[in-house]
Enzyme design. Sequence first.
Site, PDB file in Angstrom:
ATOM      1  N   ASN A   1     -16.817 -35.282  22.246  1.00  0.00           N
ATOM      2  CA  ASN A   1     -15.369 -35.317  21.995  1.00  0.00           C
ATOM      3  C   ASN A   1     -14.620 -36.618  21.880  1.00  0.00           C
ATOM      4  O   ASN A   1     -14.710 -37.433  22.692  1.00  0.00           O
ATOM      5  CB  ASN A   1     -14.674 -34.308  22.054  1.00  0.00           C
ATOM      6  CG  ASN A   1     -14.717 -33.839  23.111  1.00  0.00           C
ATOM      7  OD1 ASN A   1     -13.894 -34.335  24.129  1.00  0.00           O
ATOM      8  ND2 ASN A   1     -15.418 -32.709  24.274  1.00  0.00           N
ATOM      9  N   ARG A   2     -13.457 -36.714  21.255  1.00  0.00           N
ATOM     10  CA  ARG A   2     -12.699 -37.686  21.320  1.00  0.00           C
ATOM     11  C   ARG A   2     -11.965 -38.478  22.824  1.00  0.00           C
ATOM     12  O   ARG A   2     -10.874 -38.520  22.482  1.00  0.00           O
ATOM     13  CB  ARG A   2     -11.915 -37.554  20.244  1.00  0.00           C
ATOM     14  CG  ARG A   2     -12.557 -37.938  19.805  1.00  0.00           C
ATOM     15  CD  ARG A   2     -12.315 -37.303  17.665  1.00  0.00           C
ATOM     16  NE  ARG A   2     -11.472 -38.819  17.691  1.00  0.00           N
ATOM     17  CZ  ARG A   2     -10.356 -38.905  16.852  1.00  0.00           C
ATOM     18  NH1 ARG A   2     -10.742 -38.178  15.533  1.00  0.00           N
ATOM     19  NH2 ARG A   2      -9.239 -39.592  16.219  1.00  0.00           N
TER      20      ARG A   2
END
Length: 226
Positions: free
Chosen positions: A34-35
């Site tokens: 994820n970011r």
Amino acid sequence: MVASFGDQVLQGKKVVVSAGPTYEDIDPVRFIGNRSSGRMGFAVAQAAAYAGAQVTLVAGPVGLATPAGVAKRVDVRSAAQMHAAVVEATDGADIYIGAAAVGDYRPSAMATHKLKKQAGADLTLQLAENPDILASLSAGRDHPFLVGFAAETQNVESYARDKLQRKGLDMIAANQVGDGMGFETADNAITLYWADGSAELPRADKSVIARQLIERIASRYKAVRG
Ligand code: CTP
Ligand code: CA
């Protein structure tokens, strides 16, 4: 060291902070991630150390240097590894701050060899749910003061309050992500919620937000545990 910072409440307290994303391996060369940049969590760990706490930082895969004053860093990759590291680090801890963006699911099976493309056909990946680290801590006896984070793209307050209650947390730091805010940025803006109150920390550099957050945690900790 600024004597008034955190009002000495955190002096010598054992604080565990998780930060960054988790990577869930699909095969030897691919993963689901994820970011999360880890910057918010690292700033929180630094602010807690600055307030005199003995800080253990459990970090997902991030390319960040260990902040000054952090006593111990444990590097992990997957949610399962983060869960195990947090459980071990929080044994006897006073406060756990879950700033990590923990992967909710992992591939049901990790392939030993690189998956080969089947040209012209869709691929379905089967995922299994990961354990919830915060919820598992709150279910235990004598657990630390628990602080969660909630990054939301909509309905911030209702989703955050729901997580506060559902996960048995003492506080939750919520922010709206998207539109250039939140992940992968130097700034953040959060609203803190606890059972009978809330506080706004307006948009500022993550290090500033982290210090304000630690001060709020210290005063709340003092009120309920002090
Ligand atoms: N969290 C955790 N373990 C997980 C998932 C989340 O401890 N397996 C923690 C995060 O570190 C964060 C808080 O729970 O402090 C909220 O994470 P979030 O992803 O917003 O909550 P979820 O319950 O996973 O809900 P959703 O992703 O559906 O919004
Ligand atoms: Ca989640």
